[in-house]
Write a protein that holds these residues in place. Structure first.
Motif, mmCIF file in Angstrom:
data_model
loop_
_atom_site.group_PDB
_atom_site.id
_atom_site.type_symbol
_atom_site.label_atom_id
_atom_site.label_comp_id
_atom_site.label_asym_id
_atom_site.label_seq_id
_atom_site.Cartn_x
_atom_site.Cartn_y
_atom_site.Cartn_z
ATOM 1 N N UNK A 293 0.567 -1.310 -0.025
ATOM 2 C CA UNK A 293 0.170 -0.018 -0.007
ATOM 3 C C UNK A 293 0.823 1.376 0.138
ATOM 4 N N UNK A 294 2.069 1.332 0.335
ATOM 5 C CA UNK A 294 2.753 2.472 0.575
ATOM 6 C C UNK A 294 3.127 2.807 -0.775
ATOM 7 N N UNK A 295 3.175 2.390 -1.788
ATOM 8 C CA UNK A 295 3.129 2.804 -3.329
ATOM 9 C C UNK A 295 2.180 3.651 -3.766
ATOM 10 N N UNK A 296 1.172 3.250 -3.204
ATOM 11 C CA UNK A 296 -0.224 3.943 -3.691
ATOM 12 C C UNK A 296 -0.089 5.413 -3.004
ATOM 13 N N UNK A 297 0.143 5.561 -1.854
ATOM 14 C CA UNK A 297 0.516 6.971 -1.158
ATOM 15 C C UNK A 297 1.561 7.841 -1.823
ATOM 16 N N UNK A 298 2.695 7.265 -2.195
ATOM 17 C CA UNK A 298 3.353 8.175 -2.645
ATOM 18 C C UNK A 298 3.412 8.491 -4.191
ATOM 19 N N UNK A 299 2.676 7.487 -4.795
ATOM 20 C CA UNK A 299 2.282 7.795 -6.368
ATOM 21 C C UNK A 299 1.227 8.752 -6.308
ATOM 22 N N UNK A 300 0.339 9.133 -5.565
ATOM 23 C CA UNK A 300 -0.608 9.846 -5.564
ATOM 24 C C UNK A 300 -0.125 11.207 -5.345
ATOM 25 N N UNK A 301 0.830 11.213 -4.171
ATOM 26 C CA UNK A 301 1.411 12.642 -4.057
ATOM 27 C C UNK A 301 2.211 13.049 -5.113
ATOM 28 N N UNK A 302 3.059 12.307 -5.584
ATOM 29 C CA UNK A 302 4.069 12.723 -6.831
ATOM 30 C C UNK A 302 3.227 13.018 -8.059
ATOM 31 N N UNK A 303 1.992 12.384 -8.555
ATOM 32 C CA UNK A 303 1.440 12.764 -9.301
ATOM 33 C C UNK A 303 0.604 14.073 -9.161
#
Length: 686
Positions: free
Chosen positions: A295-305
């Motif tokens: 799940x950590x990938x989703x949080x950073x992906x959302x913030x980066x995008x």
């Protein structure tokens, strides 16, 4: 020196592709060499002993970031009785290092001249892909004290490769050499460090601060061990499934990419070799696939995008306010605006998918803070859907590139030039509205309504979004339905004419929820019927269509990621047996690829080939193919977040046996899921 084996090692921002001897001899059109930030930093790296090339006895890809090559002098013969052993142990961790060991097995001493020829063309990855190497700057090679420096300079754009050996070496502009004496049974070794440097305006190394400098092997090993330890544990009687799951976790770790200037946060890069960078669509879909496991990938992906969301109108980059990027590049052609990927926004689906991922992430994690943090970006994305994406004024999302020189013609996931067609094989004019994107828009508005009502304190906006979604669903089921075929058209042209081919896109409509329930059964029948389903998976285009080609990139191949979302959609609409058919086919195919599903493979009928036919230029590993087994696991186990807890409703294919997934993370803490295969699914497909 041609090789039948290509060895790939990677670590997020950096990857190396070499022969099975460890040598690199790149041509302008092959993705061979040391690459980082879309630039080839080494195009030549050739080891000789006494002027003689080496022959590979074996090689081991120990981990995604390291490999070991066992070599002897001379070419292969039927009989090898070499008196020397040569071991090259190579690792990447931001940059590149190689440990070279030579052992003397002779009963007498030997004198050896060891040389590595080194060079770089500093090719932009786009130039390699397009087979056009047109360098406009200066390539240089400089010998410094105990160092060889290769470089390329074009204005403020500077890329350099620094090469240093731990053992004393003689450096020249074309490489470096050692003269050594070995007694019987003696060994010699040296460590060679290759550092890549990317200099921007002001002379600052752009790579500082994002973890791209040399990282020691032990740190990489600890990082991988922690990554795997944090993921759920899979115990399965189906050994191939367990191996595929482990392969997926390791490949996801390898594909973690750190964008420049964003503090070392990571998101999934799209795939090796062509797409080791961030892609809006690919990163989001991979996160949706892997959310229950990483799940950590989703949080950073959302913030980066969100941090790179469009803010203006820019025809060169196809940018609009609120639009989520398609692709970001860091090479020379992007820096000098010879192509628009700095970033490029020509994706029609990344924006609604961003909203879908935000809602799905909250459902799993309970991370209300992130939903509130990204409220304005979410509202901007919704405005893009309504105000800027409806190019025709019919309430649908359309696409047409504004950059006609280098922009993408097709801005949906099937982005090859001939992927959208009528049943007569002709290509429609622009703009185009593909069916699955309308499903994403429906899902995005439905989910955003929940976020507005529960977290943004705006129930009126929530009501508005729900009403818009309901009207879209009604309109879509009227305009896209192909009456004589009883399926949904691939797309509409600007006059509302249907691109009336049968395609895999109809499966995406199921996971989005836009299909009216009375039509869902017919869609399910098509998806596991003989025209679309090959036995290995669902083809991108149905057999019998004029443009059908079992090895056509989007016109008949099988894409594992596509199938994983189709299976998920079938479960959503109450077709678990059909979902199990697709899951079984794709997981069977994975065994032929050693657990690493490629980007795509041939759409040939299973009883014709007996094995999945490789697509020649498929990326591997590729992020959303790597995520495929994880979404199939979720689908087979029926894992769904439900009112603060995890719901489990397993439906496994025959022969799958018992599956245990332990320590599934979420707002509930960590829980376990168990299942045993029991469905009779083999009789669904002739």
């Amino acid at each position: 020196m041609a090789s039948t084996n290509t060895i790939r090692i990677l670590d997020g921002n950096t990857f190396v592709v070499s022969e099975d001897t460890g040598d690199i001899e790149a041509t302008p059109s092959e993705p061979t060499g040391l690459f980082s930030l879309d630039t080839r930093f080494l195009s030549k790296w050739v080891l000789t002993i006494n002027g003689e090339r080496l022959n590979a006895l074996s090689f081991d890809d120990l981990q995604y970031y390291e490999a070991r090559f066992f070599l002897v002098p001379g070419m292969a013969t039927h009989y090898i009785d070499a008196k020397l052993s040569v071991i090259r142990e190579r690792a990447v961790g931001g940059s590149f290092r190689e440990q070279l060991v030579i052992l003397n097995h002779d009963e007498k001493p030997v004198d050896l001249e060891i040389r590595i020829d080194a060079g770089s063309d500093f090719a932009d990855l786009f130039q390699v892909k397009d087979e056009i190497l047109n360098k406009k700057g200066e390539i240089y090679s400089e010998v410094e004290a105990n160092c060889l420096r290769l470089g390329y300079r074009r204005g403020n754009f500077v890329r350099e490769t620094s090469i240093v050996s731990s053992a004393p070496a003689r450096y020249d502009r074309d490489g470096f050499a050692f003269s050594i004496h070995l007694e019987p049974n003696e060994q010699w070794n040296t460590r060679i460090d290759v550092e890549t440097i990317a200099v921007g305006p002001g002379g600052r190394d752009l790579r500082l601060g994002v973890g791209t400098r040399n990282v020691e092997r032990l740190a990489l090993q600890h990082d991988l061990e922690k990554w795997i330890a944090d993921a759920p544990k899979l115990n399965s009687q189906h050994e191939a499934l367990a191996e595929t799951y482990q392969r997926s976790l390791v490949d996801l770790a390898a594909l973690r990419f750190s964008p420049l200037s964003l503090g070392g946060a990571t998101l999934p890069a799209a795939g090796l070799p062509w797409f080791m960078t961030m892609f809006g669509r690919d990163s989001i879909l991979t996160c949706l696939q892997t959310l229950p496991f990483t799940p950590a990938l989703s949080k950073t992906t959302l913030r980066i995008l969100a941090s790179l969301q469009g803010t203006r109108f820019d025809d060169f980059r196809d940018e609009d306010p609120g639009r989520i990027l398609h692709e970001m590049r860091y090479g020379e052609t992007a820096a000098f605006e010879e192509q628009p990927h700095s970033p490029y926004y020509g994706s029609v689906d990344a924006t609604p998918l961003f909203l879908i991922l935000l809602d799905e992430y909250e459902r799993w994690s309970g991370d209300v803070a992130l939903v509130k943090e990204l409220e304005q970006e979410s509202r901007a994305a919704l405005r893009w859907i309504d105000e800027y994406a409806d190019l025709v004024g019919t309430g649908y999302i359309w696409y047409e590139r504004r950059n006609t020189d280098t922009g993408l013609e097709n801005q949906c996931w099937k982005d090859s030039w001939d992927s959208i067609s009528y049943s007569d094989g002709k290509l429609p004019p622009f703009p185009r509205a593909t069916c699955e994107v309308q499903g994403y828009a429906y899902d995005a508005k439905t989910r955003a309504a929940r976020l507005a009502r529960e977290f943004w304190g705006d129930p009126a906006y929530a009501d508005q979004l729900e009403q818009e979604a309901a009207k879209l669903k009604e309109r879509f089921n009227r305009d896209f339905w192909v009456e004589d075929g009883e399926y949904f058209a691939l797309a509409l042209d600007p006059d509302g004419r249907q691109c009336d081919v049968l395609s895999s896109n109809i499966g995406h409509l199921l996971w989005s929820g836009i299909v009216s329930h009375e039509r869902a059964e017919k869609i399910a029948q098509h998806l596991v019927g003989p025209r679309l389903f090959s036995g290995w998976g669902v083809r991108t285009l149905a057999e019998g269509e004029i443009r059908y080609n079992p090895i056509g990139y989007h016109n008949g191949t099988i894409w594992p990621f596509d199938n994983s979302f189709i299976a998920w959609g079938l479960r959503r609409y109450g077709f678990p047996e059909e979902a199990a058919v697709i899951a079984s086919g794709i997981l069977d195919a994975a065994t032929y690829f050693s657990g690493r599903l490629p980007e795509a493979f041939g759409g040939y009928q299973r009883d014709l080939t007996k094995f999945p036919v490789e697509y020649p230029t498929a990326c591997s590993p590729q992020a959303w193919s790597t995520g495929t087994p994880l979404l199939l696991l979720r689908t087979m186990l029926g894992l769904e977040p439900h009112e603060g807890h995890l719901s489990v409703d397993p439906r496994l294919p025959v022969g799958m046996g018992r599956i245990e997934v332990l320590d599934i993370p979420g707002r509930w803490g960590r829980v376990d899921a168990f299942a045993r295969g029991r469905l009779e699914v083999h009789n669904l497909v002739d």
